[in-house]
Design a protein around this motif. Structure first.
Motif, mmCIF file in Angstrom:
data_model
loop_
_atom_site.group_PDB
_atom_site.id
_atom_site.type_symbol
_atom_site.label_atom_id
_atom_site.label_comp_id
_atom_site.label_asym_id
_atom_site.label_seq_id
_atom_site.Cartn_x
_atom_site.Cartn_y
_atom_site.Cartn_z
ATOM 1 N N ASP A 3 39.342 46.771 44.931
ATOM 2 C CA ASP A 3 38.553 45.839 45.713
ATOM 3 C C ASP A 3 38.859 44.382 45.369
ATOM 4 O OD1 ASP A 3 37.339 45.889 43.235
ATOM 5 O OD2 ASP A 3 35.417 46.593 43.971
ATOM 6 N N LEU A 4 39.712 44.128 44.387
ATOM 7 C CA LEU A 4 40.151 42.775 44.084
ATOM 8 C C LEU A 4 41.422 42.402 44.837
ATOM 9 C CD1 LEU A 4 39.612 42.613 40.217
ATOM 10 C CD2 LEU A 4 38.160 41.674 42.003
ATOM 11 N N ALA A 5 42.072 43.390 45.420
ATOM 12 C CA ALA A 5 43.310 43.138 46.143
ATOM 13 C C ALA A 5 43.018 42.321 47.401
ATOM 14 C CB ALA A 5 43.979 44.450 46.514
ATOM 15 N N PRO A 6 43.790 41.260 47.626
ATOM 16 C CA PRO A 6 43.577 40.454 48.825
ATOM 17 C C PRO A 6 43.964 41.214 50.092
ATOM 18 C CG PRO A 6 45.341 39.534 47.463
ATOM 19 C CD PRO A 6 44.839 40.740 46.776
ATOM 20 N N THR A 7 43.244 40.928 51.169
ATOM 21 C CA THR A 7 43.521 41.520 52.473
ATOM 22 C C THR A 7 43.477 40.418 53.524
ATOM 23 O OG1 THR A 7 41.202 41.946 52.973
ATOM 24 C CG2 THR A 7 42.381 43.684 51.784
ATOM 25 N N VAL A 8 43.812 40.753 54.738
ATOM 26 C CA VAL A 8 43.744 39.780 55.831
ATOM 27 C C VAL A 8 42.300 39.301 56.018
ATOM 28 C CG1 VAL A 8 44.108 39.463 58.301
ATOM 29 C CG2 VAL A 8 45.772 40.719 56.961
ATOM 30 N N ASP A 9 41.337 40.201 55.810
ATOM 31 C CA ASP A 9 39.927 39.830 55.933
ATOM 32 C C ASP A 9 39.417 39.060 54.718
ATOM 33 O OD1 ASP A 9 39.737 41.089 58.402
ATOM 34 O OD2 ASP A 9 39.295 43.019 57.465
ATOM 35 N N ARG A 10 40.041 39.277 53.580
ATOM 36 C CA ARG A 10 39.694 38.567 52.334
ATOM 37 C C ARG A 10 40.971 38.023 51.733
ATOM 38 N NH1 ARG A 10 36.439 42.646 48.756
ATOM 39 N NH2 ARG A 10 38.583 42.795 48.149
ATOM 40 N N PRO A 11 41.495 36.931 52.308
ATOM 41 C CA PRO A 11 42.779 36.396 51.859
ATOM 42 C C PRO A 11 42.699 35.798 50.458
ATOM 43 C CG PRO A 11 41.786 34.923 53.445
ATOM 44 C CD PRO A 11 40.910 36.134 53.376
ATOM 45 N N GLY A 12 43.838 35.727 49.828
ATOM 46 C CA GLY A 12 43.926 35.120 48.509
ATOM 47 C C GLY A 12 45.071 35.708 47.720
ATOM 48 N N VAL A 13 45.043 35.425 46.437
ATOM 49 C CA VAL A 13 46.082 35.915 45.537
ATOM 50 C C VAL A 13 45.403 36.600 44.357
ATOM 51 C CG1 VAL A 13 46.288 33.744 44.254
ATOM 52 C CG2 VAL A 13 48.223 35.290 44.342
ATOM 53 N N HIS A 14 46.007 37.671 43.871
ATOM 54 C CA HIS A 14 45.481 38.389 42.707
ATOM 55 C C HIS A 14 46.626 38.664 41.755
ATOM 56 C CE1 HIS A 14 44.197 42.001 40.429
ATOM 57 N NE2 HIS A 14 43.106 41.277 40.325
ATOM 58 N N VAL A 15 46.438 38.282 40.502
ATOM 59 C CA VAL A 15 47.440 38.498 39.460
ATOM 60 C C VAL A 15 46.766 39.233 38.306
ATOM 61 C CG1 VAL A 15 48.953 37.366 37.789
ATOM 62 C CG2 VAL A 15 48.731 36.434 40.093
ATOM 63 N N ALA A 16 47.458 40.225 37.758
ATOM 64 C CA ALA A 16 46.929 40.979 36.626
ATOM 65 C C ALA A 16 48.031 41.228 35.607
ATOM 66 C CB ALA A 16 46.352 42.310 37.103
ATOM 67 N N LYS A 17 47.640 41.220 34.354
ATOM 68 C CA LYS A 17 48.539 41.573 33.253
ATOM 69 C C LYS A 17 47.672 42.319 32.255
ATOM 70 C CE LYS A 17 51.982 39.763 30.129
ATOM 71 N NZ LYS A 17 53.260 40.303 30.533
ATOM 72 N N THR A 18 47.791 43.647 32.263
ATOM 73 C CA THR A 18 46.872 44.482 31.495
ATOM 74 C C THR A 18 47.062 44.366 29.989
ATOM 75 O OG1 THR A 18 48.361 46.355 31.755
ATOM 76 C CG2 THR A 18 46.574 46.138 33.360
ATOM 77 N N ALA A 19 48.268 44.095 29.553
ATOM 78 C CA ALA A 19 48.537 43.936 28.124
ATOM 79 C C ALA A 19 49.788 43.076 27.959
ATOM 80 C CB ALA A 19 48.746 45.289 27.451
ATOM 81 N N ARG A 20 49.917 42.519 26.806
ATOM 82 C CA ARG A 20 51.030 41.614 26.517
ATOM 83 C C ARG A 20 52.402 42.263 26.723
ATOM 84 N NH1 ARG A 20 51.222 39.135 20.611
ATOM 85 N NH2 ARG A 20 53.243 38.146 20.669
ATOM 86 N N ASP A 21 52.490 43.544 26.414
ATOM 87 C CA ASP A 21 53.772 44.248 26.510
ATOM 88 C C ASP A 21 54.040 44.877 27.881
ATOM 89 O OD1 ASP A 21 54.216 43.594 23.880
ATOM 90 O OD2 ASP A 21 53.413 45.476 23.119
ATOM 91 N N PHE A 22 53.108 44.742 28.805
ATOM 92 C CA PHE A 22 53.270 45.301 30.142
ATOM 93 C C PHE A 22 53.593 44.179 31.125
ATOM 94 C CE2 PHE A 22 50.489 48.539 28.228
ATOM 95 C CZ PHE A 22 51.276 49.660 28.462
ATOM 96 N N PRO A 23 54.327 44.501 32.186
ATOM 97 C CA PRO A 23 54.666 43.460 33.168
ATOM 98 C C PRO A 23 53.449 43.067 34.010
ATOM 99 C CG PRO A 23 55.460 45.584 33.929
ATOM 100 C CD PRO A 23 54.926 45.787 32.534
ATOM 101 N N ALA A 24 53.437 41.826 34.433
ATOM 102 C CA ALA A 24 52.390 41.340 35.327
ATOM 103 C C ALA A 24 52.599 41.953 36.707
ATOM 104 C CB ALA A 24 52.447 39.823 35.415
ATOM 105 N N THR A 25 51.512 42.071 37.456
ATOM 106 C CA THR A 25 51.578 42.486 38.851
ATOM 107 C C THR A 25 50.812 41.463 39.672
ATOM 108 O OG1 THR A 25 49.604 43.856 38.664
ATOM 109 C CG2 THR A 25 51.723 44.947 38.318
ATOM 110 N N GLY A 26 51.204 41.292 40.911
ATOM 111 C CA GLY A 26 50.516 40.335 41.760
ATOM 112 C C GLY A 26 50.670 40.675 43.228
#
Length: 61
Positions: A3-26
């Protein structure tokens, strides 16, 4: 987290990095229908720059 993912109805940007050793996603979405996704720290950095450029020029912001 879905539910944090942006959609056309709820535009925006979302970035996550779960841990230092894991790659970021956006992801981003705009009201005009343009969207993007990326994985990896450098790719997510580029995605955010792409979102900022789009947001500053899109008529649907």
């Amino acid at each position: 987290m879905a539910d944090l993912a942006p959609t056309v109805d709820r535009p925006g940007v979302h970035v996550a990095k779960t841990a230092r050793d894991f790659p970021a996603t956006g992801s981003y979405a705009c009201r005009c229908g343009v969207s993007g996704r990326a994985t990896g720290d450098d790719n997510v950095r580029d995605l955010v720059a792409e979102w900022i450029d789009h947001r500053n020029t899109c008529l649907h912001r």
